[in-house]
Design a protein around this motif. Structure first.
Motif, mmCIF file in Angstrom:
data_model
loop_
_atom_site.group_PDB
_atom_site.id
_atom_site.type_symbol
_atom_site.label_atom_id
_atom_site.label_comp_id
_atom_site.label_asym_id
_atom_site.label_seq_id
_atom_site.Cartn_x
_atom_site.Cartn_y
_atom_site.Cartn_z
ATOM 1 N N GLY A 24 -21.095 1.369 49.087
ATOM 2 C CA GLY A 24 -20.848 0.707 50.345
ATOM 3 C C GLY A 24 -21.951 1.024 51.326
ATOM 4 N N GLY A 25 -21.602 1.009 52.618
ATOM 5 C CA GLY A 25 -22.587 1.350 53.624
ATOM 6 C C GLY A 25 -23.049 0.141 54.401
ATOM 7 N N LEU A 26 -23.399 0.399 55.646
ATOM 8 C CA LEU A 26 -23.792 -0.667 56.556
ATOM 9 C C LEU A 26 -25.054 -1.368 56.096
ATOM 10 C CD1 LEU A 26 -23.236 -2.126 59.200
ATOM 11 C CD2 LEU A 26 -24.560 -0.356 60.377
ATOM 12 N N ARG A 27 -26.029 -0.622 55.615
ATOM 13 C CA ARG A 27 -27.284 -1.235 55.196
ATOM 14 C C ARG A 27 -27.041 -2.265 54.102
ATOM 15 N NH1 ARG A 27 -32.712 1.808 52.828
ATOM 16 N NH2 ARG A 27 -33.173 0.272 51.214
ATOM 17 N N GLN A 28 -26.286 -1.894 53.086
ATOM 18 C CA GLN A 28 -26.016 -2.828 52.001
ATOM 19 C C GLN A 28 -25.214 -4.027 52.498
ATOM 20 O OE1 GLN A 28 -22.753 -2.428 49.183
ATOM 21 N NE2 GLN A 28 -24.308 -2.087 47.615
ATOM 22 N N TYR A 29 -24.251 -3.768 53.361
ATOM 23 C CA TYR A 29 -23.434 -4.863 53.886
ATOM 24 C C TYR A 29 -24.312 -5.864 54.627
ATOM 25 C CZ TYR A 29 -19.911 -7.417 56.503
ATOM 26 O OH TYR A 29 -19.150 -8.418 57.033
ATOM 27 N N ASN A 30 -25.223 -5.375 55.459
ATOM 28 C CA ASN A 30 -26.099 -6.275 56.204
ATOM 29 C C ASN A 30 -27.032 -7.056 55.279
ATOM 30 O OD1 ASN A 30 -25.014 -5.607 58.669
ATOM 31 N ND2 ASN A 30 -26.548 -4.041 59.132
ATOM 32 N N GLU A 31 -27.474 -6.423 54.203
ATOM 33 C CA GLU A 31 -28.294 -7.145 53.224
ATOM 34 C C GLU A 31 -27.503 -8.305 52.634
ATOM 35 O OE1 GLU A 31 -29.234 -3.989 50.549
ATOM 36 O OE2 GLU A 31 -31.166 -3.555 51.494
ATOM 37 N N ARG A 32 -26.255 -8.047 52.329
ATOM 38 C CA ARG A 32 -25.407 -9.084 51.749
ATOM 39 C C ARG A 32 -25.129 -10.192 52.762
ATOM 40 N NH1 ARG A 32 -21.102 -6.863 47.584
ATOM 41 N NH2 ARG A 32 -22.403 -5.471 46.349
ATOM 42 N N VAL A 33 -24.954 -9.821 54.014
ATOM 43 C CA VAL A 33 -24.718 -10.821 55.060
ATOM 44 C C VAL A 33 -25.910 -11.762 55.164
ATOM 45 C CG1 VAL A 33 -24.515 -11.126 57.555
ATOM 46 C CG2 VAL A 33 -23.056 -9.479 56.377
ATOM 47 N N VAL A 34 -27.110 -11.215 55.112
ATOM 48 C CA VAL A 34 -28.319 -12.038 55.178
ATOM 49 C C VAL A 34 -28.399 -12.967 53.967
ATOM 50 C CG1 VAL A 34 -30.841 -11.967 55.062
ATOM 51 C CG2 VAL A 34 -29.616 -10.457 56.635
ATOM 52 N N LEU A 35 -28.156 -12.430 52.778
ATOM 53 C CA LEU A 35 -28.192 -13.262 51.578
ATOM 54 C C LEU A 35 -27.143 -14.374 51.638
ATOM 55 C CD1 LEU A 35 -28.636 -10.507 48.838
ATOM 56 C CD2 LEU A 35 -30.323 -12.230 49.492
ATOM 57 N N GLN A 36 -25.967 -14.055 52.143
ATOM 58 C CA GLN A 36 -24.904 -15.051 52.220
ATOM 59 C C GLN A 36 -25.261 -16.142 53.225
ATOM 60 O OE1 GLN A 36 -22.643 -15.302 50.175
ATOM 61 N NE2 GLN A 36 -20.730 -16.121 50.981
#
Length: 412
Positions: A24-36
């Motif tokens: 998890g983690g904020l960095r990974q979440y933000n990466e996924r948000v950008v990809l989405q």
């Protein structure tokens, strides 16, 4: 057939790909948000990504640099003509990741390789009268090998996993299909996801076939604009899936949206149970009509269904299937207050249009007092929907921010 799933090594701290399903983690979440954001809206410049995601320009710059370095994004042609520096659109890199979808049906096996954008790269199909477990496993193994060979050494490690789409009970309704009981029970002795995981060495997820088709429509079709809908897929047996608030709902056993089992009447004491929707509106019923007339059964899935000499039998099927599906949609709308109903199937787009017209006409003969009539829409994916939905599951699990979107599909 119980589900099986394997996961990436949680100690692996390499690319985003293995981190996707385990950390998890904020960095990974933000990466996924950008990809989405890019997956939903297409190629975007950094400023537009920041606006859509509400991330700062600096954060977007850092994230996109990492994703470019990881090979998950590619730069497009700079857009000039505006004040300041030209903007550079960023798009998903097709070869950034791959996934495989396997559809095991009662009449055919489809194996589909998709790239990071969700586009089909390779497709293999095998037809049969009935799926024999060992033959199906052998065919899957053969096609997986062919896909690995096509990918080559440099891209094999980008495979995210395999999504298997199949009926929850492949051995079910054997009497309707004219299959011997022991032959059908062979599926009770095999764990297909476990076998595929062992032969491939990849994470494997199992999902009901019509729910997988619903996933494809949700992610790559009308689900982008319709938040709550019943999905109906017409194949050998008709079935469906349910999306509420843009989430696929699997229910207690992963079987929500199983419209094929809906009763077409009320039971009476001492009488036989009323027929189910699947006995009226499935393609095997159309096959039965063709068989009685000595016609090629394969016409159910191509343009011949609306041509002579198949047309009169198809019209007879439509006259029964349309009102039956309309009744099912009416019942679903009363219970769920749906925004829409999406219908697709393993047949030509012309037959889909004819079926929708028959359903629409039958809906007009029903009373909608006290309930909102949902919008009836054609599906956008077609026969590939189940295999595509299966392939989208590992891509979504590894790269999308909302990991809960499909988790309810997995049975306990």
């Amino acid at each position: 057939m119980p589900p099986a799933a394997t996961a990436a090594d949680p100690t692996d701290t390499g690319r985003l790909r293995p981190r996707g399903s385990s950390q998890g983690g904020l960095r990974q979440y933000n990466e996924r948000v950008v990809l989405q954001a890019i997956r939903l809206h297409g190629a975007l410049p950094a400023a537009e990504i920041a606006r859509l995601t509400q991330l700062t320009a600096q954060t977007v710059s850092q994230i996109t640099k990492r994703l470019l370095d990881d090979g998950l994004l590619v730069k497009g042609t700079p857009v000039r003509g505006k004040v300041g520096q030209p903007s550079v659109p960023l798009a998903l890199a097709p070869d950034g990741a791959y996934a495989i979808g396997v559809k095991v049906g009662r009449r055919s096996l489809d194996v589909l390789l998709v790239d990071f954008t969700g586009a089909a790269c390779q497709r293999w199909s095998v037809s049969y009268d009935y799926p024999e477990p060992e033959a199906v496993c052998a065919a899957i193994d053969q096609h997986l090998g062919a896909m690995r060979q096509w990918l080559g050494v440099g891209r094999r490690d980008r495979l995210q996993g395999i999504g298997i789409a199949a009926p929850l009970s492949l051995g079910g309704w054997q009497a309707l299909l004219g299959v011997e009981r022991e032959r059908a029970r062979a599926w009770d002795r095999i764990d297909l996801p476990e076998r595929v995981a062992a032969m491939s060495g990849l994470p494997v997820t199992f999902v009901k076939d019509t729910a997988a088709a619903c996933v494809a429509e949700l992610v790559a079709g009308r689900g982008r604009s319709v938040r709550s809908f019943l999905y109906v897929f017409v194949d050998t047996f008709i079935g469906g899936g349910l999306v509420l608030d843009s989430h696929l709902r699997g229910g207690l056993s992963g079987n929500a949206g199983a419209v094929g089992s809906l009763a077409m009447g009320r039971g009476r004491p001492g009488a036989a149970p009323p027929p189910q929707l699947l006995s009226v509106a499935s393609l095997f019923t159309l096959e039965t009509l063709y068989a009685a007339a000595g016609l090629d059964l394969g016409a159910t899935t191509d343009a011949r269904a609306l041509q002579a000499p198949w047309l009169p039998h198809t019209q007879a099927w439509l006259a029964d299937a349309g009102p039956a599906i309309a009744l099912a949609l009416h019942d679903a709308a009363c219970l769920l207050d749906l925004e829409g109903v999406i219908v697709d199937g393993q047949f030509s787009r012309e037959l889909l249009a004819a079926l929708l017209a028959a359903v629409e006409a039958a809906c007009a003969d029903l009373s909608w007092e006290g309930v909102r009539r949902p919008l009836l829409m054609p599906g956008t994916i077609g026969p590939d929907a189940r295999a595509l939905g299966g392939a989208l599951l590992p891509l979504h699990a590894n790269f999308a921010p909302d990991r809960d979107l499909f988790l309810k599909l997995e049975r306990p």
